[in-house]
Write a protein that holds these residues in place. Sequence first.
Motif, mmCIF file in Angstrom:
data_model
loop_
_atom_site.group_PDB
_atom_site.id
_atom_site.type_symbol
_atom_site.label_atom_id
_atom_site.label_comp_id
_atom_site.label_asym_id
_atom_site.label_seq_id
_atom_site.Cartn_x
_atom_site.Cartn_y
_atom_site.Cartn_z
ATOM 1 N N GLY A 18 0.808 -1.206 0.000
ATOM 2 C CA GLY A 18 0.000 0.000 0.000
ATOM 3 C C GLY A 18 0.846 1.262 0.000
ATOM 4 N N ALA A 19 0.161 2.408 -0.024
ATOM 5 C CA ALA A 19 0.846 3.702 0.013
ATOM 6 C C ALA A 19 1.583 3.863 1.333
ATOM 7 C CB ALA A 19 -0.173 4.827 -0.164
ATOM 8 N N LYS A 20 2.801 4.403 1.254
ATOM 9 C CA LYS A 20 3.592 4.537 2.474
ATOM 10 C C LYS A 20 3.004 5.587 3.412
ATOM 11 C CE LYS A 20 7.856 2.575 0.776
ATOM 12 N NZ LYS A 20 9.324 2.711 0.630
ATOM 13 N N SER A 21 2.317 6.577 2.873
ATOM 14 C CA SER A 21 1.683 7.559 3.757
ATOM 15 C C SER A 21 0.645 6.892 4.649
ATOM 16 C CB SER A 21 1.035 8.682 2.935
ATOM 17 O OG SER A 21 0.018 8.170 2.098
ATOM 18 N N GLU A 22 -0.079 5.917 4.088
ATOM 19 C CA GLU A 22 -1.066 5.203 4.896
ATOM 20 C C GLU A 22 -0.386 4.333 5.942
ATOM 21 O OE1 GLU A 22 -4.409 5.523 5.038
ATOM 22 O OE2 GLU A 22 -3.915 7.268 3.809
ATOM 23 N N SER A 23 0.747 3.740 5.581
ATOM 24 C CA SER A 23 1.501 2.945 6.553
ATOM 25 C C SER A 23 1.976 3.812 7.709
ATOM 26 C CB SER A 23 2.698 2.278 5.870
ATOM 27 O OG SER A 23 2.284 1.329 4.917
ATOM 28 N N VAL A 24 2.530 4.974 7.379
ATOM 29 C CA VAL A 24 3.025 5.883 8.416
ATOM 30 C C VAL A 24 1.884 6.356 9.300
ATOM 31 C CG1 VAL A 24 4.128 8.122 8.828
ATOM 32 C CG2 VAL A 24 5.024 6.601 7.055
ATOM 33 N N ARG A 25 0.752 6.661 8.691
ATOM 34 C CA ARG A 25 -0.398 7.111 9.472
ATOM 35 C C ARG A 25 -0.874 6.022 10.443
ATOM 36 N NH1 ARG A 25 -4.007 11.107 8.313
ATOM 37 N NH2 ARG A 25 -3.482 11.083 6.089
ATOM 38 N N ARG A 26 -0.919 4.775 9.978
ATOM 39 C CA ARG A 26 -1.365 3.685 10.854
ATOM 40 C C ARG A 26 -0.400 3.507 12.025
ATOM 41 N NH1 ARG A 26 -3.104 1.255 5.924
ATOM 42 N NH2 ARG A 26 -1.062 0.270 5.645
ATOM 43 N N ILE A 27 0.893 3.623 11.764
ATOM 44 C CA ILE A 27 1.885 3.501 12.838
ATOM 45 C C ILE A 27 1.670 4.596 13.874
ATOM 46 C CG2 ILE A 27 4.351 3.684 13.374
ATOM 47 C CD1 ILE A 27 4.811 2.424 10.513
ATOM 48 N N ALA A 28 1.518 5.833 13.411
ATOM 49 C CA ALA A 28 1.307 6.961 14.335
ATOM 50 C C ALA A 28 0.025 6.777 15.134
ATOM 51 C CB ALA A 28 1.266 8.274 13.553
ATOM 52 N N ASP A 29 -1.047 6.342 14.468
ATOM 53 C CA ASP A 29 -2.323 6.143 15.159
ATOM 54 C C ASP A 29 -2.210 5.051 16.211
ATOM 55 O OD1 ASP A 29 -3.479 8.108 13.644
ATOM 56 O OD2 ASP A 29 -4.536 6.750 12.283
ATOM 57 N N ARG A 30 -1.546 3.951 15.865
ATOM 58 C CA ARG A 30 -1.421 2.836 16.813
ATOM 59 C C ARG A 30 -0.579 3.247 18.020
ATOM 60 N NH1 ARG A 30 -0.907 -2.889 16.546
ATOM 61 N NH2 ARG A 30 -1.190 -3.566 18.717
ATOM 62 N N LEU A 31 0.449 4.063 17.791
ATOM 63 C CA LEU A 31 1.280 4.534 18.888
ATOM 64 C C LEU A 31 0.632 5.689 19.647
ATOM 65 C CD1 LEU A 31 4.782 4.520 17.151
ATOM 66 C CD2 LEU A 31 4.014 2.967 18.948
ATOM 67 N N ASN A 32 -0.404 6.266 19.047
ATOM 68 C CA ASN A 32 -1.068 7.435 19.623
ATOM 69 C C ASN A 32 -0.107 8.627 19.698
ATOM 70 O OD1 ASN A 32 -3.372 8.699 20.522
ATOM 71 N ND2 ASN A 32 -3.069 8.154 22.669
ATOM 72 N N PHE A 33 0.720 8.781 18.647
ATOM 73 C CA PHE A 33 1.685 9.870 18.549
ATOM 74 C C PHE A 33 1.169 10.914 17.566
ATOM 75 C CE2 PHE A 33 5.849 7.356 19.567
ATOM 76 C CZ PHE A 33 5.400 7.158 20.868
ATOM 77 N N ALA A 34 1.414 12.169 17.878
ATOM 78 C CA ALA A 34 1.117 13.235 16.925
ATOM 79 C C ALA A 34 2.033 13.091 15.708
ATOM 80 C CB ALA A 34 1.324 14.598 17.573
ATOM 81 N N LEU A 35 1.529 13.429 14.533
ATOM 82 C CA LEU A 35 2.334 13.304 13.310
ATOM 83 C C LEU A 35 3.564 14.198 13.352
ATOM 84 C CD1 LEU A 35 -0.511 13.085 10.650
ATOM 85 C CD2 LEU A 35 1.038 11.239 11.353
ATOM 86 N N THR A 36 3.509 15.261 14.135
ATOM 87 C CA THR A 36 4.671 16.153 14.253
ATOM 88 C C THR A 36 5.844 15.477 14.948
ATOM 89 O OG1 THR A 36 3.708 17.040 16.295
ATOM 90 C CG2 THR A 36 3.321 18.277 14.251
#
Length: 366
Positions: free
Chosen positions: A79-97
Amino acid sequence: MAETVKCLVWDLDDTLWQGTLLEDGEVHLPDEVRKVVIELDSRGILQSVASRNDHEHAWARLEAFGVAEYFVLPEIGWGAKSESVRRIADRLNFALTTIAFVDDRPAERAEVAFHLPDVRCYPAEQVLALPDLAEFTPATSTVDSRRRRQMYQAGFRREAERAAAPGPDEEFLRSLDLKMRIGRATGEELSRVEELTLRTSQMNATGVHYPDAVLRGLITDPRHEVLVVTLTDRFGPHGAVGVLLLERHPGLWHLKLLATSCRVVAYGAGATLLNWLADAAARSGVHLVADFRATERNRMMEIAYRFAGFEGLDEAVCPCAAVLVPAPEDTGLERLHLAPGPRVVSTVMDVDAPDLSTPEGGPGTP
């Protein structure tokens, strides 16, 4: 100053390792890159993977290189890497910044930057220089930060067991054998307190950061209590998960700061702390006034205060806060009030805490 990176997401082919796995068959992990992975891990920076590869094949290669354990929540697929990065951030509960991404291909970095503009993107050529950058150099280094990855990995095992557990959620929490310790901060623990105020945004009541020098002055002031909260369970330690800064006044305790890690929200840590504090205040015959400043990310903390019974301070109804210096104007600071009564501190965890009835109170278990 750039916000400190909490998680670096790696591409694999020609970024972490040299070569393209599906084309070359054999790939090489340079020792210099391995050292970067280990160094960032020692600083408490989590690392993950977003790679276009066959998951089983790529993960087996990471295991063969002896580095698989350093990567949490890997996203290896098509899949798109942006979606992968978003899922990682969401699972960690980290702000994208607080997320960074490194990839050898400009098109992949551009795709991530377009969809996730808050994520910092780096070319593979910059990998060896990452530990020298300010955003990869946390202000503090503590026991907890050095084992942050292991604590998150234990957390994922807890989540998996929780999802599979039958029966009410409260039964599962009791099965964890949760033990909370609330203790007066020592000089050695101050770096853990400072780190919590730096890293915690969702469960920080004011968003205020207290530097080390200020905290050292407060722990020697008999009017103040600087309290550090740790949590353990049968999976291991959660580390330092909370900090309270309390100032004593006649008939009133002023809660200047309450911050808890978002990792332990699901275990009721915030509610337990507020129940313990309210019960301790009731035993001492004092009211509580808590500082709260709304930020973009701490709505959960406001809900915790309200759920614990805190309401907006009305000095016409209760003049107890007259001893406080008025809150600075134009800062958004709100003061919440509670006239506490006895509380059940928790039904799912044991709490070991000091006696706050006097500054010299000894340890005890409410």
